[in-house]
Design a protein around this motif. Structure first.
Motif, PDB file in Angstrom:
ATOM      1  N   GLU A 461       0.836  -1.204   0.000  1.00 43.62           N
ATOM      2  CA  GLU A 461       0.000   0.000   0.000  1.00 43.62           C
ATOM      3  C   GLU A 461       0.872   1.256   0.000  1.00 43.62           C
ATOM      4  O   GLU A 461       0.519   2.261  -0.613  1.00 43.62           O
ATOM      5  CB  GLU A 461      -0.940  -0.019   1.205  1.00 43.62           C
ATOM      6  N   GLU A 462       2.018   1.195   0.697  1.00 48.90           N
ATOM      7  CA  GLU A 462       2.961   2.320   0.695  1.00 48.90           C
ATOM      8  C   GLU A 462       3.380   2.636  -0.742  1.00 48.90           C
ATOM      9  O   GLU A 462       3.454   3.784  -1.151  1.00 48.90           O
ATOM     10  CB  GLU A 462       4.228   1.949   1.496  1.00 48.90           C
ATOM     11  N   ARG A 463       3.684   1.551  -1.505  1.00 44.74           N
ATOM     12  CA  ARG A 463       4.136   1.751  -2.872  1.00 44.74           C
ATOM     13  C   ARG A 463       3.039   2.407  -3.706  1.00 44.74           C
ATOM     14  O   ARG A 463       3.298   3.321  -4.466  1.00 44.74           O
ATOM     15  CB  ARG A 463       4.556   0.408  -3.492  1.00 44.74           C
ATOM     16  N   VAL A 464       1.793   1.929  -3.509  1.00 46.69           N
ATOM     17  CA  VAL A 464       0.696   2.511  -4.278  1.00 46.69           C
ATOM     18  C   VAL A 464       0.528   3.982  -3.905  1.00 46.69           C
ATOM     19  O   VAL A 464       0.257   4.823  -4.756  1.00 46.69           O
ATOM     20  CB  VAL A 464      -0.613   1.722  -4.064  1.00 46.69           C
ATOM     21  N   SER A 465       0.740   4.305  -2.645  1.00 46.54           N
ATOM     22  CA  SER A 465       0.642   5.692  -2.218  1.00 46.54           C
ATOM     23  C   SER A 465       1.655   6.563  -2.971  1.00 46.54           C
ATOM     24  O   SER A 465       1.382   7.702  -3.328  1.00 46.54           O
ATOM     25  CB  SER A 465       0.844   5.749  -0.702  1.00 46.54           C
ATOM     26  N   GLU A 466       2.839   5.995  -3.251  1.00 50.83           N
ATOM     27  CA  GLU A 466       3.831   6.738  -4.041  1.00 50.83           C
ATOM     28  C   GLU A 466       3.383   6.886  -5.493  1.00 50.83           C
ATOM     29  O   GLU A 466       3.574   7.936  -6.109  1.00 50.83           O
ATOM     30  CB  GLU A 466       5.184   6.013  -3.991  1.00 50.83           C
ATOM     31  N   VAL A 467       2.763   5.832  -6.006  1.00 49.91           N
ATOM     32  CA  VAL A 467       2.231   5.906  -7.374  1.00 49.91           C
ATOM     33  C   VAL A 467       1.180   7.008  -7.461  1.00 49.91           C
ATOM     34  O   VAL A 467       1.127   7.774  -8.419  1.00 49.91           O
ATOM     35  CB  VAL A 467       1.625   4.542  -7.793  1.00 49.91           C
ATOM     36  N   VAL A 468       0.368   7.101  -6.409  1.00 54.81           N
ATOM     37  CA  VAL A 468      -0.674   8.123  -6.387  1.00 54.81           C
ATOM     38  C   VAL A 468      -0.043   9.516  -6.412  1.00 54.81           C
ATOM     39  O   VAL A 468      -0.512  10.417  -7.116  1.00 54.81           O
ATOM     40  CB  VAL A 468      -1.580   7.942  -5.148  1.00 54.81           C
ATOM     41  N   ALA A 469       1.036   9.699  -5.656  1.00 55.21           N
ATOM     42  CA  ALA A 469       1.717  10.995  -5.633  1.00 55.21           C
ATOM     43  C   ALA A 469       2.210  11.362  -7.036  1.00 55.21           C
ATOM     44  O   ALA A 469       2.052  12.501  -7.492  1.00 55.21           O
ATOM     45  CB  ALA A 469       2.884  10.951  -4.651  1.00 55.21           C
ATOM     46  N   ILE A 470       2.792  10.374  -7.733  1.00 61.60           N
ATOM     47  CA  ILE A 470       3.278  10.617  -9.099  1.00 61.60           C
ATOM     48  C   ILE A 470       2.110  10.942 -10.024  1.00 61.60           C
ATOM     49  O   ILE A 470       2.155  11.892 -10.812  1.00 61.60           O
ATOM     50  CB  ILE A 470       4.064   9.382  -9.613  1.00 61.60           C
ATOM     51  N   ALA A 471       1.038  10.165  -9.893  1.00 65.62           N
ATOM     52  CA  ALA A 471      -0.134  10.369 -10.748  1.00 65.62           C
ATOM     53  C   ALA A 471      -0.723  11.755 -10.536  1.00 65.62           C
ATOM     54  O   ALA A 471      -1.150  12.416 -11.493  1.00 65.62           O
ATOM     55  CB  ALA A 471      -1.174   9.293 -10.472  1.00 65.62           C
ATOM     56  N   ALA A 472      -0.727  12.210  -9.282  1.00 67.48           N
ATOM     57  CA  ALA A 472      -1.296  13.530  -8.986  1.00 67.48           C
ATOM     58  C   ALA A 472      -0.546  14.615  -9.758  1.00 67.48           C
ATOM     59  O   ALA A 472      -1.152  15.525 -10.331  1.00 67.48           O
ATOM     60  CB  ALA A 472      -1.239  13.790  -7.482  1.00 67.48           C
ATOM     61  N   GLY A 473       0.798  14.505  -9.791  1.00 62.63           N
ATOM     62  CA  GLY A 473       1.595  15.480 -10.522  1.00 62.63           C
ATOM     63  C   GLY A 473       1.364  15.377 -12.018  1.00 62.63           C
ATOM     64  O   GLY A 473       1.244  16.399 -12.715  1.00 62.63           O
TER      65      GLY A 473
END
Lengths: 513, 165
Positions: A461-473
């Protein structure tokens, strides 16, 4: 004989379900709508649509006069009531008959009999239908209560004769508790209903709610189409239903089915109906009530019998004979239905009306999606917030669970809150997977919510949270400035348009199938 | 382009640069190979080392939300060069959190006063809608900076009731 034009006196997914059947059968469909439903799916999908009135159901979907006026104007020769609204109001079939329009459902007399607790009970006892053992009438004294309780065995439930909603109800585990429980139940009943009549019934601890679908033509043939397990409920509202029930074997199915047929015959019942039973831990079943309409959860029966219940309802109402006999009906495979509601799981399952900004419905093997909504549609606050029914089917229960989990992963409704995540929790739950169910199951699952939330993030889930951060940008660059929040504005809009919305919301409980 | 991104309260530093049809992406200083395609508005296909993510974006009353599969994330995004470029109203660099009314209703009780210390998950305001009372909780530990909610007042969805800093 068949019908040329059917008016559907309903809205939402069930109106769409029925008009699809009409199109399949080459029958013209007539939709009706209130002010807030002009842009609803059932209007645009129908062959014809006519305005009824203001959003409050009494001005529109509950207004017999207006609906019959539309039916006459449109030249409809039959009316399908769907579920909720007028579907179980005997005045409606009676008014249809007077207007010379066929009502697709049972006769008014059968509805009336089933609508009255005592009337139904008397007729059913004659037909040898099993009831929860009890006193059948008000207790005159504590001594009488003690005698009945000794006979049927503790624990017993004291119930107000004119009761409802848990008022005037007391669970009694032993003789010593009976006197004070009876006194307080009587005074509560008197205060709440102006009637202190209290009777005693055997308490069914952790019951299952299992119902039997029946179908009766107008030529005296009645069949049962197998059971549905409906124990997963929240505040007496069904949330998930399945067929068959994991605890019902062929012998029990035959016994329940035969009782259900006797219930229907005792009421001279015609068309589709459902006989509800409480089932105790020893698999004894007791008659609860009969629902004199098509049920929300009818698709699970359709998928496990291969029959189309709406086609059959129309066929029966048009005077046709049942095209099969009891021995022709076979239950095959398994089906589970999830009722997808516009409600907020993080906020006590409050209704969450508003605009659907994105809709990605699931599809693929073993998935049926009966929906009344579309992307861009604003869910009105005035009615039951059922968006769609997601039904999975397959060879067996395990396969259906896997298919539904996959489908939920595909399913996305943006802009409003839905209870989709609730089904992921239920389907992943060990007790559900083992079919250890009773009507208290869901409340217990929801009470465990906190542990679930406090677990924290797993490494994945931590990794997905990082993916979300990238996607947001990336969104900010590729698709700048998301459309201004229309969730807030649309909710206010809906409220502004329908001042009675909040009052109507109270009605909703009553309108749910 | 540089962004400060917070995902469910966890802060990240994101650096993005377009090189032809390629992207250079650094998250918290670490290079991440990304291959994004905007499928349609608010829907992104993102490949990272061959792993495929379908990301959807929504703007809700409580702010920006992204979701992958069944998981939904509250997201705040800021371009550190600009003080006024927050894409959401629900926070700021200092970690202010606005507690907003999720639905129209009536403020029944305000449970904290300005200057009070609150824990994450502590109830701060009770709002009633549809005859149901709903206790709004503080999303973080902090100090109540301002109380806008007034007991008995009617509120609309999205109205700011309280700020925790």
């Amino acid at each position: 004989m068949t019908f040329k034009k059917i008016l559907i006196a309903n809205r939402g997914e069930i109106a769409v379900r029925i008009l699809r059947a009409c199109r399949e059968l080459g029958i013209r469909s007539v939709a009706v709508y209130s002010d807030v439903d002009r842009a609803s799916l059932h209007v645009s999908k129908a062959d014809e649509a006519y305005y009824l009135g203001a959003p409050p159901a009494t001005e529109s979907y509950l207004n017999i006069e207006k609906i019959l006026a539309v039916a006459k104007r449109a030249g409809a020769d039959a009316i399908h009531p769907g579920y909720g609204f007028l579907s179980e109001n005997p005045k409606f079939p009676r008014a249809c008959k007077e207007a010379g329009i066929k009502f697709i459902g049972p006769k008014a007399e059968a509805m009336e009999m089933m609508g009255s607790k005592t009337g139904a009970r008397r007729a059913m006892e004659k037909a040898g239908v099993p009831f929860v053992p009890g006193s059948l009438r008000g207790l005159n004294s504590v001594e009488e209560g003690e005698q009945v309780a000794e006979r049927i065995g503790y624990p017993v439930m004291l119930k107000a004769a004119s009761g409802g909603g848990g008022k005037g109800m007391r669970l009694v585990f032993k003789r010593e508790e009976l006197r004070s429980a009876l006194e307080s139940a009587k005074s509560e009943a008197a205060r709440s209903f102006g009637d202190d009549e209290v009777y005693v019934e055997k308490a069914i601890v952790n019951p299952r709610h299992i119902e039997m679908q029946v179908l009766a033509d107008e030529h005296g043939h009645t069949v049962y189409l197998g059971e549905r397990e409906c124990s997963i409920q929240r505040r007496h509202q069904k949330v998930l239903e399945e067929a068959p029930s994991a605890i019902v074997d062929p012998d029990m199915r035959r016994r329940m089915g035969e009782v259900a047929v006797r219930v229907a015959q005792a009421a001279n019942y015609t068309n589709a109906g459902t006989v509800e039973f409480l089932v105790d831990q020893e698999k004894n079943f007791y008659f609860l009530e009969m629902n004199t309409r098509l049920q929300v959860e009818h698709p699970v029966t359709e998928l496990t019998t291969g029959l189309d219940l709406v086609h059959l309802q129309i066929h029966i109402a048009a005077g046709g004979e049942l095209p099969f006999k009891q021995e022709d009906i076979a239950i095959r495979g398994h089906a589970i239905e999830c009722r997808i509601y516009a409600e907020d799981p993080d906020n006590h399952y409050f209704p969450s009306p508003g605009k659907i900004t994105m809709l990605l419905p699931p599809a693929g093997p073993g998935i049926r999606h009966d929906s009344g909504s579309y992307e861009g549609w604003t869910v009105p606050i005035d009615y039951d917030p059922l968006l769609a029914k997601l039904i999975g089917y397959g060879t067996d229960r395990e396969q259906v669970i896997l298919r539904l989990q996959r489908a939920l992963h595909e399913y996305f409704v943006g802009g409003i809150q839905t209870n989709i995540s609730l089904f992921q929790r239920i389907l992943a739950d060990g007790d559900f997977q083992a079919a250890r169910l009773d009507t208290g199951y869901l409340e217990r699952l929801l009470a465990r919510e906190h542990e679930h939330v406090l677990e924290g993030m797993s490494p994945a889930e931590e990794r997905v949270s990082e993916v979300v951060a990238i996607a947001a940008g990336l969104f900010a660059v590729l698709d700048p400035a998301p459309a201004a929040s229309n969730a807030a504005s649309s909710i206010s809009e809906i409220i502004a348009k329908s001042p009675s919305g909040w009052k109507q919301a109270a009605l909703r409980e009553a309108l749910r199938g | 382009m540089n962004y400060d991104v917070s995902v469910d309260g966890k802060a990240h530093r994101l650096e993005l640069a377009r090189k032809g049809d390629q992207w250079e992406c650094k998250l918290d200083g670490r290079a991440v190979p990304v291959d994004p395609v905007l499928l349609r508005r608010n829907m992104l296909s993102l490949l990272i080392d061959g792993v495929s993510y379908e990301v959807r974006r929504e703007q809700t009353v409580s702010g920006l939300r992204l979701s992958i599969g069944l998981a939904r994330y509250a997201v705040e995004l800021r371009d550190p060069r600009s003080l006024h470029s927050w894409q959401t109203e629900s926070g700021s660099a200092e970690g202010k959190k606005k507690i907003v009314a999720p639905m129209p209703g009536k403020v029944v009780r305000v449970l904290v006063k300005q200057g009070a210390e609150v824990q994450a998950g502590q109830g701060v305001v009770v709002v009633e809608a549809m005859k149901m009372q709903n206790e709004l909780k503080s999303p973080k530990q902090g100090i109540v900076q301002k109380v806008m909610a007034v007991e008995g007042a009617t509120v609309n969805a999205g109205d700011v009731l309280l700020i925790v800093e």
